[in-house]
Design a protein around this motif. Structure first.
Motif, PDB file in Angstrom:
ATOM      1  N   GLY A 120     -28.784  19.343  53.535  1.00  0.00           N
ATOM      2  CA  GLY A 120     -28.230  18.064  53.118  1.00  0.00           C
ATOM      3  C   GLY A 120     -28.313  17.035  54.236  1.00  0.00           C
ATOM      4  N   LEU A 121     -27.992  15.786  53.903  1.00  0.00           N
ATOM      5  CA  LEU A 121     -28.125  14.697  54.864  1.00  0.00           C
ATOM      6  C   LEU A 121     -27.272  14.944  56.109  1.00  0.00           C
ATOM      7  CD1 LEU A 121     -29.181  11.906  55.651  1.00  0.00           C
ATOM      8  CD2 LEU A 121     -27.279  10.903  54.369  1.00  0.00           C
ATOM      9  N   LEU A 122     -26.052  15.383  55.952  1.00  0.00           N
ATOM     10  CA  LEU A 122     -25.168  15.617  57.088  1.00  0.00           C
ATOM     11  C   LEU A 122     -25.730  16.685  58.012  1.00  0.00           C
ATOM     12  CD1 LEU A 122     -22.513  14.996  58.524  1.00  0.00           C
ATOM     13  CD2 LEU A 122     -21.393  16.709  57.051  1.00  0.00           C
ATOM     14  N   ARG A 123     -26.232  17.761  57.422  1.00  0.00           N
ATOM     15  CA  ARG A 123     -26.799  18.842  58.233  1.00  0.00           C
ATOM     16  C   ARG A 123     -28.067  18.384  58.938  1.00  0.00           C
ATOM     17  NH1 ARG A 123     -27.557  25.121  56.139  1.00  0.00           N
ATOM     18  NH2 ARG A 123     -28.031  26.011  58.172  1.00  0.00           N
ATOM     19  N   ARG A 124     -28.866  17.576  58.274  1.00  0.00           N
ATOM     20  CA  ARG A 124     -30.078  17.029  58.905  1.00  0.00           C
ATOM     21  C   ARG A 124     -29.723  16.162  60.108  1.00  0.00           C
ATOM     22  NH1 ARG A 124     -34.874  16.261  55.047  1.00  0.00           N
ATOM     23  NH2 ARG A 124     -34.435  17.650  53.309  1.00  0.00           N
ATOM     24  N   LEU A 125     -28.750  15.264  59.925  1.00  0.00           N
ATOM     25  CA  LEU A 125     -28.369  14.363  61.015  1.00  0.00           C
ATOM     26  C   LEU A 125     -27.773  15.126  62.193  1.00  0.00           C
ATOM     27  CD1 LEU A 125     -26.857  11.391  58.984  1.00  0.00           C
ATOM     28  CD2 LEU A 125     -28.979  11.377  60.316  1.00  0.00           C
ATOM     29  N   LEU A 126     -26.924  16.115  61.897  1.00  0.00           N
ATOM     30  CA  LEU A 126     -26.331  16.904  62.971  1.00  0.00           C
ATOM     31  C   LEU A 126     -27.397  17.667  63.760  1.00  0.00           C
ATOM     32  CD1 LEU A 126     -23.095  18.337  61.276  1.00  0.00           C
ATOM     33  CD2 LEU A 126     -23.233  16.707  63.174  1.00  0.00           C
ATOM     34  N   THR A 127     -28.389  18.204  63.062  1.00  0.00           N
ATOM     35  CA  THR A 127     -29.479  18.923  63.741  1.00  0.00           C
ATOM     36  C   THR A 127     -30.290  17.974  64.609  1.00  0.00           C
ATOM     37  OG1 THR A 127     -29.616  20.452  61.864  1.00  0.00           O
ATOM     38  CG2 THR A 127     -31.454  20.442  63.405  1.00  0.00           C
ATOM     39  N   LEU A 128     -30.581  16.770  64.087  1.00  0.00           N
ATOM     40  CA  LEU A 128     -31.338  15.784  64.863  1.00  0.00           C
ATOM     41  C   LEU A 128     -30.573  15.342  66.107  1.00  0.00           C
ATOM     42  CD1 LEU A 128     -32.838  13.562  62.026  1.00  0.00           C
ATOM     43  CD2 LEU A 128     -34.146  14.782  63.768  1.00  0.00           C
ATOM     44  N   LEU A 129     -29.259  15.290  66.030  1.00  0.00           N
ATOM     45  CA  LEU A 129     -28.449  14.837  67.162  1.00  0.00           C
ATOM     46  C   LEU A 129     -28.184  15.962  68.165  1.00  0.00           C
ATOM     47  CD1 LEU A 129     -25.886  12.622  65.219  1.00  0.00           C
ATOM     48  CD2 LEU A 129     -27.693  11.815  66.752  1.00  0.00           C
ATOM     49  N   ARG A 130     -27.972  17.180  67.667  1.00  0.00           N
ATOM     50  CA  ARG A 130     -27.587  18.287  68.554  1.00  0.00           C
ATOM     51  C   ARG A 130     -28.800  19.027  69.114  1.00  0.00           C
ATOM     52  NH1 ARG A 130     -23.744  22.117  65.435  1.00  0.00           N
ATOM     53  NH2 ARG A 130     -23.852  23.225  67.445  1.00  0.00           N
ATOM     54  N   THR A 131     -29.738  19.391  68.267  1.00  0.00           N
ATOM     55  CA  THR A 131     -30.913  20.170  68.710  1.00  0.00           C
ATOM     56  C   THR A 131     -32.189  19.562  68.144  1.00  0.00           C
ATOM     57  OG1 THR A 131     -30.568  21.665  66.817  1.00  0.00           O
ATOM     58  CG2 THR A 131     -29.655  22.347  68.967  1.00  0.00           C
ATOM     59  N   PRO A 132     -32.534  18.344  68.568  1.00  0.00           N
ATOM     60  CA  PRO A 132     -33.716  17.687  67.992  1.00  0.00           C
ATOM     61  C   PRO A 132     -35.018  18.437  68.277  1.00  0.00           C
ATOM     62  CG  PRO A 132     -32.919  16.506  69.919  1.00  0.00           C
ATOM     63  CD  PRO A 132     -31.884  17.527  69.598  1.00  0.00           C
ATOM     64  N   HIS A 133     -35.070  19.223  69.369  1.00  0.00           N
ATOM     65  CA  HIS A 133     -36.286  19.963  69.702  1.00  0.00           C
ATOM     66  C   HIS A 133     -36.577  21.079  68.698  1.00  0.00           C
ATOM     67  CE1 HIS A 133     -32.838  21.807  71.746  1.00  0.00           C
ATOM     68  NE2 HIS A 133     -33.429  22.952  71.506  1.00  0.00           N
ATOM     69  N   ASN A 134     -35.579  21.428  67.876  1.00  0.00           N
ATOM     70  CA  ASN A 134     -35.795  22.447  66.843  1.00  0.00           C
ATOM     71  C   ASN A 134     -36.407  21.866  65.571  1.00  0.00           C
ATOM     72  OD1 ASN A 134     -34.763  24.479  68.433  1.00  0.00           O
ATOM     73  ND2 ASN A 134     -32.696  24.361  67.579  1.00  0.00           N
TER      74      ASN A 134
END
Length: 883
Positions: free
Chosen positions: A222-236
């Motif tokens: 979902g959008l929230l999970r996408r944004l959190l991943t981009l902010l916390r571990t963008p290299h993943n």
């Protein structure tokens, strides 16, 4: 009346004003993102740029996009509709200089629009609603078509929660059908480029977790999970581009002629979805089931249950006891794939590679060919086996390059604690060295492999059976191949792709152990204490690692070359298929191997005609070998770009390792000679032999021809004479060196002659057909190539002379090898064997196998012994030609 006219005039002026603002049309849509301008939009662009800056783009895959943009119209295809993904391609691809989508079919982007464009979008929709009682439609107005004809790139999503309902129930425009209609109306090709925007490499879980239910799964977060991943571990987060599909070519296919638009759009949608799903599976692997469920798939299938019932009846055993034994075997064999363990190992091995090696030279083009192959069929990785590091390295490289770790066939000797459980968690399954007398175990193992293939897992196995102790590739072991082809035959898959892989090292860590085993010492089993002692390797440097991938071998294409379908082949014919495939793989690995300076300089040192050599003299041999390799277009290490420097560096390296000794080279005035002398101590020649064998296969065809030519009394010979001698040597050493199954002896001889002529070794006779003369400089060069075979001729001569004195049927193989070894050492002390590296257990083993196949087992086989004694003496006498 005046009031009405005034109101009408006001409305006309107002509508004129709106018309002016809208530039005379209603084609202003939130699905279109124009170039940004203004302070606010620059701020938005900066935020998006920052958000997407660490997302990894596979530049090898996107390299062709600009070329496609020049030739036609690009439409990026994503599986799931996502405004965030649309913004990523628009922002990041612009920064990368790639075609960026300005159109998002059925997308609606409001927050990132320029304010002026956003105002026009709102105004045009209100005005259109007032005028026509409906909102403007970019499909019916032709807006999308005009933009695409002007060269704009677009993005189309295949799966949307309301998409199917809109198309099927409300009869709204299907964008896939719309693209087909556009392509049918224009000449310019439309290229559909499927893209994956991934937030994790984790395989999709069979049973979703609570977080997946609440915030979306790994495949479509979902959008929230996408944004959190981009902010916390963008290299993943990373993006992959799949192979483009030309819509024009798709419509021109014979099976798509005279079909309805509805049929074509359905087939195209399915093709795109299948391609995206296969591509995703090539990154994350198949659906991750619990280990117990995978075991159940093996043990409870009807075919295997019938076998167990028959096995229990035949062997007089209880069926429940048979079930229990089968479960124990499967527990012994099966992997327990765990992505968390793999992630931890990835971090560990990142550190290890940097600590003990100077880098990995990776064939990225070959890796991308492998990635493409995994999208088409189950892939079987077949690397050469030089070190215990091989399977760790390959799994690590694949994981770091967005591919799932393969299931690796590992020897049961590696099940020791703690490495056994760790290997099992990282995808290793374990196999016994022999299935002899273990019918139930063999069947369980075969069914496990069949399940892996059916589920879509990639498999890795070492076709040599074990690590090569000699430095050259071992002849293929065909048992595992037969299990894979049996799984294919029984319908586990429609196709298998075999990928030959070369793994090479400047220096192997197990070098000392290999040499001890070649001199007759028993192999020590792997254990925990060996692992503890291995920490000493972390204090040393072992140069570079080389990883090369050959083109995948299609099993379907291979079987098509035979006159019978595989299911109808008898056992003898199947053995031919197994041998053909096995030798083809080994030969392909040889052909893609990288020639390192360590290997080539070891060749020059060991083949030098005198024990003492100078640097200048050695360079002469190196030049001859490099010329031959370049004629064949062999892959050389980048270190050869500065040949003078690399020769000096390797001589220093070998001197430090005491493989060679530098002799006192001071001149009378105490200055150091610029052409120093060296000698290779006899006890260190086997060390150099290992590295020489890393590239010996490139010189063996030339060695056969050169050795045969040196036995001829005159400086002239015919093609037929050479062809006969070449054929004998190729057969004589067939257990030492793999040959190309697609080439006849005549083909090989003609290739070698062409290379010798190009290197000015031979000249064609001006009048006699198929006749050749040795050039004035050719004799020395022939000697350089023939010397590659002297070691093997002497080893086979030792074995033959031992068989003269012993009856093998009355002597165990172990005792016979001891006698061969003792006789070889005696001959070496007497000077009858000139090369200490000929006294090799591996050479003796291969000689015994060859002579046994020729019916020569001992003193009673006098005729065979006499024949081969004459032939070996004939070729050994060729080395006296220059004396």
């Amino acid at each position: 009346m005046a009031s009405q006219m005034g109101n009408k005039g006001f409305r006309l002026k107002f509508m004129a004003l709106i018309n002016t603002i809208l530039n005379g049309h209603h084609d202003h849509y939130a699905s279109f993102i124009p170039q940004r301008s203004g302070t606010f939009n620059l701020l938005i662009q900066w935020i998006l740029k920052l958000l997407f800056s660490d997302v990894v783009i596979n530049k090898t895959q996107t390299a062709s996009l600009n070329g496609l943009h020049e030739k036609g119209i690009i439409v990026y295809i994503s599986k799931y509709k996502s405004n965030l993904e649309y913004l990523f391609y628009n922002v990041r691809y612009s920064l990368e200089g790639l075609p960026a989508p300005a159109i998002g079919f059925d997308q609606s982007i409001l927050c990132a629009q320029p304010i002026s464009h956003l105002f026009r979008v709102l105004l045009s929709h209100v005005d259109h609603l007032i005028r026509y009682k409906k909102f403007p439609d970019p499909y019916r107005s032709g807006f999308y078509k005009r933009c695409m004809e002007q060269g704009e790139t677009s993005l189309l999503s295949l799966v949307d929660r309301g998409g199917f309902h809109s198309r099927f129930v409300k009869s709204q425009t299907d964008p896939i059908r719309y693209l087909i209609e556009i392509q049918q109306a224009i000449e310019k090709p439309i290229y559909l480029v499927p893209h994956l925007f991934l937030f994790s490499k984790k395989p999709i879980r069979y049973y979703p977790r609570l977080i997946d239910i609440l915030f979306g799964g790994e495949e479509n977060p979902g959008l929230l999970r996408r944004l959190l991943t981009l902010l916390r571990t963008p290299h993943n987060v990373f993006v992959e581009a799949s192979e483009p599909i030309s819509l024009k070519e798709f419509l021109q296919m014979p099976e798509h002629q005279d079909k309805s638009l509805e049929y074509l759009s359905f087939k195209l949608r399915q093709k795109l979805l299948n391609q995206l799903n296969r591509h995703r599976q090539s990154i994350t692997g198949p659906l991750l089931r619990p280990r117990e469920e995978l075991k159940e798939l093996v043990l409870r299938n009807s075919h295997f249950r019938r076998f167990m019932e028959n096995y229990a009846k035949t062997h007089g055993k209880n069926l429940q006891e048979t079930h229990k034994k089968a479960d124990e075997y499967l527990h012994e064999i099966a992997a327990d794939y765990n992505i968390t363990v793999i992630r931890c190992l990835a971090m560990l091995f990142n550190w290890i590679w940097k600590t003990i090696f100077d880098g990995v030279v990776l064939d990225m083009e070959g890796l991308n060919r492998l990635k493409n192959a995994t999208q088409k069929a189950p892939v079987v990785l077949v690397p050469c086996h030089k070190s215990h590091l091989d399977y760790l390295l390959l799994s690590h490289i694949m994981f770091m390059n967005n591919m799932p770790c393969p299931h690796v066939a590992a020897g049961k000797n590696l099940t020791f604690w703690p490495m056994g459980p760790i290997f099992r968690k990282s995808g290793a399954f374990f196999i016994r060295r022999s299935f002899q007398g273990a019918q139930l175990y063999a069947k369980v193992f075969s069914e496990y492999i069949r399940m892996l293939i059916r589920e879509g897992f990639n498999i890795e196995f070492f076709i040599e059976g074990g690590r090569s102790r000699t430095g050259k590739l071992v002849l293929p072991k065909l048992g595992f191949l037969s299990i894979l082809l049996k799984a294919y035959e029984t319908g586990a898959c429609d196709e298998i792709m075999f990928v030959p892989i070369f793994v090479g090292y400047d220096q192997v860590m197990e070098e000392k152990v290999y040499l001890e085993e070649l001199h007759g010492q028993t192999k020590k089993p792997e254990n925990f204490m060996q692992l503890i002692r291995a920490r000493k390797h972390l204090k040393r440097r072992y140069g570079r690692i080389y990883l090369q991938f050959d083109d995948p071998i299609s099993l379907n294409n291979l079987l098509a070359d035979f006159d019978l379908p595989f299911k109808k082949m008898g056992q003898r014919k199947r053995q031919i298929v197994y041998r053909n495939l096995g030798f083809r793989i080994i030969h392909r690995i040889n052909q893609i191997s990288v020639v390192t300076p360590q290997a080539l300089i070891a060749c020059a040192i060991l083949n030098y005609p005198k024990k003492v050599f100078t640097k200048t003299g050695l360079k002469g041999y190196i030049d001859i070998y490099l010329e031959h390799l370049n004629i064949q277009n062999i892959h050389l290490s980048e270190a050869f770009d500065n040949k003078a420097r690399v020769v000096d560096e390797i001589l220093i390296h070998y001197t430090k390792r005491k493989f060679i000794e530098r002799l006192d080279d001071k001149k009378k005035n105490n200055t150091i000679s610029d052409n120093p002398k060296f000698i290779a101590p006899e006890e260190k020649r086997p060390n150099l032999e290992y590295y020489k064998n890393n590239c010996i296969h490139f010189f063996i065809p030339a060695g056969y021809a050169a050795l045969a030519i040196l036995t001829y009394e005159n400086f002239q010979f015919s093609f037929d004479t050479l062809n006969a001698d070449y054929g004998f040597l190729r057969d004589f050493f067939k257990h030492e060196f793999v040959y190309d199954v697609d080439k006849t002896t005549e083909d090989c001889v003609r290739e070698v002659l062409a290379a010798f002529i190009k290197a000015s070794i031979l000249t064609q006779h001006p009048s006699l057909p198929n006749t050749y003369n040795i050039s004035p400089i050719g004799l020395k060069k022939l000697f350089c190539f023939a010397n590659f075979l002297k070691t093997y001729l002497e080893a086979y001569w030792v074995v033959l002379n031992t068989l003269k004195k012993h009856n093998r049927s009355e002597t165990s193989k172990k005792d016979l090898l001891k006698k061969i070894s003792a006789r070889g050492k005696k001959y070496y002390r007497r000077g009858q064997v000139s090369r200490i590296e000929a006294l090799s257990q591996a050479n003796y083993d291969n000689a015994l196998v060859y002579f046994a196949q020729r019916g020569i087992r001992g003193v009673k086989d006098k005729d065979g012994i006499d024949f081969y004694t004459i032939m070996i003496s004939k070729f050994l006498n060729g080395f006296t030609f220059l004396k």
